[in-house]
Design a protein around this motif. Structure first.
Motif, PDB file in Angstrom:
ATOM      1  N   LYS A 211      61.329  38.451   1.455  1.00  0.00           N
ATOM      2  CA  LYS A 211      59.913  37.664   0.797  1.00  0.00           C
ATOM      3  C   LYS A 211      59.937  36.875  -0.818  1.00  0.00           C
ATOM      4  O   LYS A 211      59.132  36.357  -1.208  1.00  0.00           O
ATOM      5  CB  LYS A 211      59.223  38.792   0.937  1.00  0.00           C
ATOM      6  CG  LYS A 211      58.857  39.018   2.367  1.00  0.00           C
ATOM      7  CD  LYS A 211      57.495  38.456   3.395  1.00  0.00           C
ATOM      8  CE  LYS A 211      58.055  39.798   4.299  1.00  0.00           C
ATOM      9  NZ  LYS A 211      56.881  38.641   5.117  1.00  0.00           N
ATOM     10  N   LYS A 212      60.656  37.794  -1.492  1.00  0.00           N
ATOM     11  CA  LYS A 212      60.762  37.003  -2.761  1.00  0.00           C
ATOM     12  C   LYS A 212      61.054  36.120  -2.896  1.00  0.00           C
ATOM     13  O   LYS A 212      61.078  35.294  -3.379  1.00  0.00           O
ATOM     14  CB  LYS A 212      61.859  38.409  -4.029  1.00  0.00           C
ATOM     15  CG  LYS A 212      61.280  39.771  -4.406  1.00  0.00           C
ATOM     16  CD  LYS A 212      61.684  40.445  -5.057  1.00  0.00           C
ATOM     17  CE  LYS A 212      60.944  41.508  -5.662  1.00  0.00           C
ATOM     18  NZ  LYS A 212      61.857  42.066  -6.521  1.00  0.00           N
ATOM     19  N   LYS A 213      62.227  35.755  -2.553  1.00  0.00           N
ATOM     20  CA  LYS A 213      63.324  34.587  -2.434  1.00  0.00           C
ATOM     21  C   LYS A 213      62.185  33.620  -1.626  1.00  0.00           C
ATOM     22  O   LYS A 213      61.864  32.547  -1.676  1.00  0.00           O
ATOM     23  CB  LYS A 213      64.627  34.642  -1.352  1.00  0.00           C
ATOM     24  CG  LYS A 213      65.547  35.184  -2.321  1.00  0.00           C
ATOM     25  CD  LYS A 213      66.869  35.399  -1.027  1.00  0.00           C
ATOM     26  CE  LYS A 213      67.401  36.292  -1.817  1.00  0.00           C
ATOM     27  NZ  LYS A 213      68.799  36.250  -0.995  1.00  0.00           N
ATOM     28  N   MET A 214      61.363  34.128  -0.690  1.00  0.00           N
ATOM     29  CA  MET A 214      60.499  32.717  -0.167  1.00  0.00           C
ATOM     30  C   MET A 214      59.340  32.371  -0.952  1.00  0.00           C
ATOM     31  O   MET A 214      59.139  31.190  -1.418  1.00  0.00           O
ATOM     32  CB  MET A 214      60.107  33.162   1.404  1.00  0.00           C
ATOM     33  CG  MET A 214      58.982  32.219   2.420  1.00  0.00           C
ATOM     34  SD  MET A 214      59.927  31.127   2.834  1.00  0.00           S
ATOM     35  CE  MET A 214      60.211  31.991   4.131  1.00  0.00           C
ATOM     36  N   MET A 215      58.619  33.505  -1.791  1.00  0.00           N
ATOM     37  CA  MET A 215      57.816  33.241  -2.756  1.00  0.00           C
ATOM     38  C   MET A 215      57.936  32.137  -3.767  1.00  0.00           C
ATOM     39  O   MET A 215      57.503  31.252  -3.791  1.00  0.00           O
ATOM     40  CB  MET A 215      57.183  33.939  -2.897  1.00  0.00           C
ATOM     41  CG  MET A 215      55.804  34.306  -3.820  1.00  0.00           C
ATOM     42  SD  MET A 215      55.365  35.878  -4.536  1.00  0.00           S
ATOM     43  CE  MET A 215      56.395  36.535  -5.760  1.00  0.00           C
TER      44      MET A 215
ATOM     45  N   GLY B  24      53.220  37.097  -2.076  1.00  0.00           N
ATOM     46  CA  GLY B  24      53.026  37.916  -3.178  1.00  0.00           C
ATOM     47  C   GLY B  24      52.069  38.729  -2.672  1.00  0.00           C
ATOM     48  O   GLY B  24      52.715  40.106  -2.664  1.00  0.00           O
ATOM     49  N   TYR B  25      51.284  38.773  -1.198  1.00  0.00           N
ATOM     50  CA  TYR B  25      50.594  39.648  -0.878  1.00  0.00           C
ATOM     51  C   TYR B  25      51.334  40.787  -0.410  1.00  0.00           C
ATOM     52  O   TYR B  25      51.034  42.124  -0.198  1.00  0.00           O
ATOM     53  CB  TYR B  25      49.392  39.964  -0.265  1.00  0.00           C
ATOM     54  CG  TYR B  25      48.122  40.587   0.348  1.00  0.00           C
ATOM     55  CD1 TYR B  25      47.346  41.017  -0.007  1.00  0.00           C
ATOM     56  CD2 TYR B  25      48.915  40.797   1.919  1.00  0.00           C
ATOM     57  CE1 TYR B  25      46.625  42.624   0.558  1.00  0.00           C
ATOM     58  CE2 TYR B  25      48.078  41.767   2.667  1.00  0.00           C
ATOM     59  CZ  TYR B  25      47.393  42.689   1.712  1.00  0.00           C
ATOM     60  OH  TYR B  25      45.994  43.355   2.660  1.00  0.00           O
ATOM     61  N   GLN B  26      51.985  40.083   0.963  1.00  0.00           N
ATOM     62  CA  GLN B  26      52.921  40.928   1.558  1.00  0.00           C
ATOM     63  C   GLN B  26      54.280  42.048   0.585  1.00  0.00           C
ATOM     64  O   GLN B  26      54.660  43.164   0.861  1.00  0.00           O
ATOM     65  CB  GLN B  26      53.933  39.694   2.258  1.00  0.00           C
ATOM     66  CG  GLN B  26      52.973  39.008   3.335  1.00  0.00           C
ATOM     67  CD  GLN B  26      53.606  37.966   4.666  1.00  0.00           C
ATOM     68  OE1 GLN B  26      54.778  37.440   3.808  1.00  0.00           O
ATOM     69  NE2 GLN B  26      53.279  37.923   5.478  1.00  0.00           N
ATOM     70  N   LEU B  27      54.364  40.655  -0.136  1.00  0.00           N
ATOM     71  CA  LEU B  27      55.178  41.525  -1.206  1.00  0.00           C
ATOM     72  C   LEU B  27      54.929  43.457  -2.074  1.00  0.00           C
ATOM     73  O   LEU B  27      55.005  43.898  -1.959  1.00  0.00           O
ATOM     74  CB  LEU B  27      56.045  40.884  -2.494  1.00  0.00           C
ATOM     75  CG  LEU B  27      56.881  40.152  -2.075  1.00  0.00           C
ATOM     76  CD1 LEU B  27      56.835  39.014  -3.168  1.00  0.00           C
ATOM     77  CD2 LEU B  27      58.581  40.410  -2.131  1.00  0.00           C
ATOM     78  N   ARG B  28      53.404  42.865  -2.259  1.00  0.00           N
ATOM     79  CA  ARG B  28      52.810  44.264  -2.718  1.00  0.00           C
ATOM     80  C   ARG B  28      52.512  45.669  -1.513  1.00  0.00           C
ATOM     81  O   ARG B  28      52.720  46.375  -1.639  1.00  0.00           O
ATOM     82  CB  ARG B  28      50.666  43.912  -2.881  1.00  0.00           C
ATOM     83  CG  ARG B  28      51.359  42.520  -4.594  1.00  0.00           C
ATOM     84  CD  ARG B  28      49.886  43.279  -5.144  1.00  0.00           C
ATOM     85  NE  ARG B  28      49.045  42.171  -4.930  1.00  0.00           N
ATOM     86  CZ  ARG B  28      48.604  40.624  -4.290  1.00  0.00           C
ATOM     87  NH1 ARG B  28      50.288  40.070  -5.092  1.00  0.00           N
ATOM     88  NH2 ARG B  28      48.374  39.796  -4.008  1.00  0.00           N
ATOM     89  N   GLU B  29      52.537  44.856  -0.899  1.00  0.00           N
ATOM     90  CA  GLU B  29      52.064  46.062   1.052  1.00  0.00           C
ATOM     91  C   GLU B  29      53.551  46.585   0.710  1.00  0.00           C
ATOM     92  O   GLU B  29      53.884  47.731   1.469  1.00  0.00           O
ATOM     93  CB  GLU B  29      51.935  44.835   1.650  1.00  0.00           C
ATOM     94  CG  GLU B  29      50.422  44.810   1.441  1.00  0.00           C
ATOM     95  CD  GLU B  29      49.933  44.264   3.613  1.00  0.00           C
ATOM     96  OE1 GLU B  29      50.702  43.407   4.028  1.00  0.00           O
ATOM     97  OE2 GLU B  29      48.892  44.197   3.838  1.00  0.00           O
ATOM     98  N   LEU B  30      54.465  45.416   0.846  1.00  0.00           N
ATOM     99  CA  LEU B  30      55.497  46.408   0.534  1.00  0.00           C
ATOM    100  C   LEU B  30      56.192  47.300   0.119  1.00  0.00           C
ATOM    101  O   LEU B  30      57.002  47.870  -0.127  1.00  0.00           O
ATOM    102  CB  LEU B  30      56.806  45.043   0.792  1.00  0.00           C
ATOM    103  CG  LEU B  30      57.601  44.574   1.620  1.00  0.00           C
ATOM    104  CD1 LEU B  30      58.232  43.343   2.427  1.00  0.00           C
ATOM    105  CD2 LEU B  30      58.300  45.451   3.214  1.00  0.00           C
ATOM    106  N   ASP B  31      55.888  46.991  -1.189  1.00  0.00           N
ATOM    107  CA  ASP B  31      56.236  47.883  -2.949  1.00  0.00           C
ATOM    108  C   ASP B  31      55.760  49.174  -2.232  1.00  0.00           C
ATOM    109  O   ASP B  31      56.554  50.054  -2.482  1.00  0.00           O
ATOM    110  CB  ASP B  31      55.903  47.239  -4.003  1.00  0.00           C
ATOM    111  CG  ASP B  31      56.944  46.059  -4.851  1.00  0.00           C
ATOM    112  OD1 ASP B  31      58.012  46.077  -4.094  1.00  0.00           O
ATOM    113  OD2 ASP B  31      56.265  45.279  -5.375  1.00  0.00           O
ATOM    114  N   GLN B  32      54.319  49.359  -1.450  1.00  0.00           N
ATOM    115  CA  GLN B  32      53.885  50.079  -1.432  1.00  0.00           C
ATOM    116  C   GLN B  32      54.334  51.151  -0.574  1.00  0.00           C
ATOM    117  O   GLN B  32      54.926  52.076  -0.645  1.00  0.00           O
ATOM    118  CB  GLN B  32      52.228  49.915  -0.964  1.00  0.00           C
ATOM    119  CG  GLN B  32      51.517  51.599  -0.508  1.00  0.00           C
ATOM    120  CD  GLN B  32      51.078  52.390  -2.197  1.00  0.00           C
ATOM    121  OE1 GLN B  32      50.814  51.632  -3.131  1.00  0.00           O
ATOM    122  NE2 GLN B  32      50.797  53.497  -2.096  1.00  0.00           N
TER     123      GLN B  32
END
Length: 82
Positions: free
Chosen positions: A28-32, A48-56
């Motif tokens: 996801k980071k690479k895609m963002m 970025g929103y999906q990354l925050r969800e993944l971090d959680q």
């Protein structure tokens, strides 16, 4: 299966989930970054929103892994009947 082996097996399953989540986060980071470099900000924000969800989710699974690892260690010390 004795308690120790059962707990180790559970840890392996959680470790697999952690590996999957870390790989998904990197993807996801690479895609963002790619979308941002192409000036596709709306999609980059969504990623970025999906990354925050993944971090959680990663934080929750890591906490569960740590807790269960302590249980594995305790089970080993309590009854080492391997």
């Amino acid at each position: 299966m004795n308690l120790f082996k059962e707990k180790v097996h559970q840890q392996m399953e959680i470790a697999e989930e952690l590996l999957y989540l870390y790989a998904e986060k990197e993807k996801k980071k690479k895609m963002m970054d790619f979308l941002a470099s192409m000036n596709i900000e709306e999609s980059a924000e969504h990623i970025g929103y999906q990354l925050r969800e993944l971090d959680q989710k990663l934080k929750q699974v890591q906490e569960m892994f740590d807790k269960r690892m302590n249980e594995v260690i305790e089970a080993y010390h309590t009854k080492p009947d391997l």
